[in-house]
Structures are given as C-alpha cells and as structure tokens.
Design a protein around this motif. Structure first.
Motif, mmCIF file in Angstrom:
data_model
loop_
_atom_site.group_PDB
_atom_site.id
_atom_site.type_symbol
_atom_site.label_atom_id
_atom_site.label_comp_id
_atom_site.label_asym_id
_atom_site.label_seq_id
_atom_site.Cartn_x
_atom_site.Cartn_y
_atom_site.Cartn_z
ATOM 1 N N GLU A 142 0.827 -1.202 0.000
ATOM 2 C CA GLU A 142 0.000 0.000 0.000
ATOM 3 C C GLU A 142 0.865 1.259 0.000
ATOM 4 O OE1 GLU A 142 -3.726 2.199 0.268
ATOM 5 O OE2 GLU A 142 -3.004 0.311 -0.581
ATOM 6 N N ALA A 143 1.960 1.243 0.763
ATOM 7 C CA ALA A 143 2.858 2.400 0.787
ATOM 8 C C ALA A 143 3.455 2.654 -0.591
ATOM 9 C CB ALA A 143 3.968 2.176 1.814
ATOM 10 N N LEU A 144 3.813 1.588 -1.297
ATOM 11 C CA LEU A 144 4.340 1.738 -2.653
ATOM 12 C C LEU A 144 3.260 2.236 -3.605
ATOM 13 C CD1 LEU A 144 6.501 -1.513 -2.863
ATOM 14 C CD2 LEU A 144 7.352 0.834 -2.698
ATOM 15 N N ARG A 145 2.037 1.721 -3.443
ATOM 16 C CA ARG A 145 0.933 2.165 -4.297
ATOM 17 C C ARG A 145 0.674 3.657 -4.123
ATOM 18 N NH1 ARG A 145 -4.289 3.380 -4.419
ATOM 19 N NH2 ARG A 145 -4.477 3.300 -2.145
ATOM 20 N N LEU A 146 0.811 4.131 -2.889
ATOM 21 C CA LEU A 146 0.586 5.548 -2.593
ATOM 22 C C LEU A 146 1.784 6.419 -2.970
ATOM 23 C CD1 LEU A 146 -1.140 5.194 0.907
ATOM 24 C CD2 LEU A 146 -2.242 5.779 -1.272
ATOM 25 N N GLY A 147 2.902 5.786 -3.336
ATOM 26 C CA GLY A 147 4.087 6.544 -3.723
ATOM 27 C C GLY A 147 4.785 7.239 -2.573
ATOM 28 N N ILE A 149 7.464 6.619 -0.883
ATOM 29 C CA ILE A 149 8.924 6.784 -0.967
ATOM 30 C C ILE A 149 9.362 7.161 -2.381
ATOM 31 C CG2 ILE A 149 9.347 5.215 0.967
ATOM 32 C CD1 ILE A 149 10.317 3.148 -1.177
ATOM 33 N N GLY A 150 8.409 7.636 -3.175
ATOM 34 C CA GLY A 150 8.741 8.040 -4.533
ATOM 35 C C GLY A 150 8.981 6.850 -5.442
ATOM 36 N N GLU A 151 9.824 7.040 -6.432
ATOM 37 C CA GLU A 151 10.151 5.959 -7.359
ATOM 38 C C GLU A 151 11.125 4.989 -6.700
ATOM 39 O OE1 GLU A 151 12.422 5.268 -11.655
ATOM 40 O OE2 GLU A 151 12.095 7.297 -10.878
ATOM 41 N N ALA A 152 10.805 3.704 -6.762
ATOM 42 C CA ALA A 152 11.704 2.695 -6.196
ATOM 43 C C ALA A 152 12.972 2.605 -7.035
ATOM 44 C CB ALA A 152 11.012 1.346 -6.138
ATOM 45 N N GLY A 267 13.851 4.370 -2.242
ATOM 46 C CA GLY A 267 13.246 5.175 -3.291
ATOM 47 C C GLY A 267 13.790 6.586 -3.326
ATOM 48 N N THR A 268 13.237 7.397 -4.211
ATOM 49 C CA THR A 268 13.716 8.769 -4.388
ATOM 50 C C THR A 268 13.326 9.680 -3.230
ATOM 51 O OG1 THR A 268 11.719 9.234 -5.679
ATOM 52 C CG2 THR A 268 13.718 8.629 -6.908
ATOM 53 N N LYS A 269 12.328 9.282 -2.429
ATOM 54 C CA LYS A 269 11.880 10.119 -1.317
ATOM 55 C C LYS A 269 12.124 9.494 0.052
ATOM 56 C CE LYS A 269 8.131 12.341 -3.943
ATOM 57 N NZ LYS A 269 6.663 12.589 -3.976
ATOM 58 N N GLY A 270 12.612 8.256 0.076
ATOM 59 C CA GLY A 270 12.820 7.605 1.364
ATOM 60 C C GLY A 270 12.998 6.111 1.198
#
Length: 361
Positions: A142-147, A149-152, A267-270
């Motif tokens: 779900e965290a990945l779906r919501l983006g 941490i940005g792009e993995a 990812g790009t954000k975390g």
C-alpha cells in the motif's frame, strides 16, 4: 453460514498449520462461511484415525480417489511432498474441486506447467504463497501504491533459515532433488520471487548462483550410511524487473543465528525496511524527515489483529485461507491479491532458469 468442506491430503507439519488456521478462523473472524474438516487422506488411516477425529475430521481414508467419491467435498487441500502434488492436484481438478495447494506446484517446472494448463479459471485455486498476507507486506504494498517513498530505485530481499546447517541432520524429502526439485532456492526462493513480483511488478530476468555447503549427509539417525547432496543450501539471485529496477534476492537454509525475512526498498523520497520474521509494521523513513501517515489497507481485515495474533506463520496462513474461502463464497474484493497457480508458475520458471544455468557449469 455456508459450510465449505475440506479434504486434506497429508498430515505433516504444514497440513497441521493449515488445520489450526481453519479451526481458528471462526473464533477470530465473523465469517460468511464455516470451514469443515470432512476427510483426511493419509497413507496410514488406522494409525492416524484417532488424532484426525480429535481434530474434527469425519472421515479418514487412504486415497484421494476414495475421498472424491463424496459429493460433499468442496476443497482439496494438498500438503504432501512436492513430487506428490501433481497427481493429487490433477485428480482434484478433474473432479472439479477447488484446490488449495502448498508451494511449489510440483518438483519440476515442466509438470508445474502442465498442471497450470489443466487448472482452468473455472476451478477456484490458490497456492500457499502466504507472505502476500503478512501484515508487513500488505502495508509495504500500500505504501508503494501511494508513492510514499517516490520511485523505487533499489530492492534487497533476504530470506534466511538455519535448520540445515547441522551436517548430521539425516536426509529427508526436502533434501532429495527427485522429490523436492531443489534446495533453498525451491523451498524459500519461490516465496522471495513472489513477494518481489507482488510488490514491484513483473520480472524480466533472473540470474543466480547456488552453493551446497553441506556436501554429504547421513541417511538416518544411526549415521551409518552417508550420501552426496544434490540440492543447494544457499542461493543468490539478481532480479531485473520489467520497470528496469534491479533487486537482489538471497535465500539460505544454513544461516545459524541470523534467521530473518528482510525486505529493503529504497526510493527517491525515502526507504521502507521490514523483517517479516519480527515486524508487522514496516519502517518508513522519509528523506525530508517527515513522518508519513499510517498505512491502513483494507486487506488487513483478512488477518488477525494485535489482540488475536497467533504468530507470524499462522497469521499468514490464516489470512491466505480466509481470502481463499471468501473467494469461494463469491467475495470479489481484493482483486489481484490471491496467489494462484499461474503466479507460482512464474516464480518457478525463473527458479528453473537458475537451476538450468547452474547445471551447465
């Protein structure tokens, strides 16, 4: 409530895990169905009868053919060694029964492919790739779906067990290539590749290396006779996804003192990190220092909460069986969550490629 009647094939450790999960479901969850332990299929019905009846089984028989003579059976749950899956799953499919099958599908990719072709979409099926139902994996997805941490950018998955480090542990079916199909890569790798694909998308290629560190083992506890080992203790895989992302995947059955199922995604954000052996809540760390909102996907309703948890393994199995039975009852929620035979076949395809590459060396 609608009864859903099970025929179980096998009564080993994993079958008992399924049985405990099914017995616990009506206690923990408010269900539209009631799972019924109808028939146990075992090679030793007289020896197992008293225990099976105490578990709640109504019938104990020696063959699946005999169990399938009853029109009351709705589901065949197959919990036998890998090389025995094909015959029983084909019988269940030919009888039109729903199938719940332990992983992998069979001991060989070619027979798994044949089995998958036979089990049509009309036959409700599910494979026990149960880490899809781990609360940590549900939250990571779900965290990945919501983006969040940005792009993995990078992914590392390591599944480490330790039960086979002892060189005096006698040979069992899991250590026989003819019965299991492989070692750590078959036993654990199928989970790892399925989790990677479930979280991050389709796999484009897998390259790997295998090692067998315990070269010989005794045939029994007397230690009188020893045989060479033909299955791996450890595997390392480089997984390239269709998105271009590369992931490293490690599996071991000799990691004494370091047992874990670790997922690290950067990812790009975390980043998201989680050890599935110990954590139900992944650690999400943001580059800007902020605290992300709590992730509460609806799929968590399938698994026990913190007041009813029975431990990681049972919780995952209970969640998988719960979803399977909801699907049998006509519930169409959580589309794409259920690991079906085609999903397992994809993981087995890449494992087969690594095994074939290793055999050429």
């Amino acid at each position: 409530m609608k009864p859903i009647r099970f025929a179980f094939v096998g009564l080993g450790a994993i079958a008992k895990t399924h049985i405990v999960a099914l017995r616990a479901l009506p206690v923990i969850m408010n269900l539209p169905y009631v799972p019924v332990l109808d028939t146990l299929v075992t090679r030793n019905p007289d020896e197992k009868r008293a225990q099976a009846e105490a578990m709640g089984f109504k019938h104990v028989v020696s063959s699946l053919d005999e169990a399938l003579e009853s029109r009351d059976i709705d589901v065949v749950d197959i919990c036998t060694p890998n090389a025995m899956h094909f015959e029983d799953a084909m019988k269940a499919a030919n009888a039109g029964k729903a199938i719940y099958l332990e992983k992998p599908l069979t001991e060989r990719y070619e027979s798994s492919q044949q089995l998958t072709s036979r089990i049509s979409e009309k036959i409700t099926n599910q494979v026990a790739l149960v880490y899809r139902f781990h609360p940590g994996v549900i939250r990571i997805r779900e965290a990945l779906r919501l983006g969040l941490i940005g792009e993995a950018l990078q992914c590392q998955v390591s599944y480490r067990r330790s039960g086979y480090l002892n060189a005096e542990r006698p040979v069992s079916w899991r250590l026989s290539s003819d019965v299991s199909g492989g070692g750590a890569i078959t036993d654990l790798g199928v989970h790892v590749l399925d989790v990677i694909r479930h979280l991050l998308g389709e796999i484009d290629s897998v390259k790997g290396s295998l090692n067998t560190f315990v070269k010989r083992r005794p045939t029994d506890a007397t230690l009188a006779n020893w045989v060479d080992m033909k299955v791996d203790d450890y595997a390392m895989m480089n997984v390239k996804l269709a998105s271009g992302l590369e992931a490293s995947a490690e599996v071991s059955r000799i990691a004494w003192g370091s047992e874990a199922f670790e997922i690290n995604i950067y990812g790009t954000k975390g980043s998201i990190t989680c050890d599935l052996e110990k954590e139900y809540f992944p650690n999400i760390r943001m580059l800007d220092g902020s605290s992300p909102a709590a992730v509460k996907p609806q799929e968590l309703s399938l698994v026990p909460d913190d007041k009813t948890t029975m431990g990681m393994s049972l919780d995952c199995h209970l969640g998988g069986l719960n979803h399977f039975l909801h699907r049998l009852s006509g519930d169409r929620r959580f589309n794409g969550l259920a690991p079906q035979v085609q999903d397992c076949l994809i993981a087995e395809y890449w494992i087969d490629q690594v095994l074939k590459d290793h055999a050429k060396k």
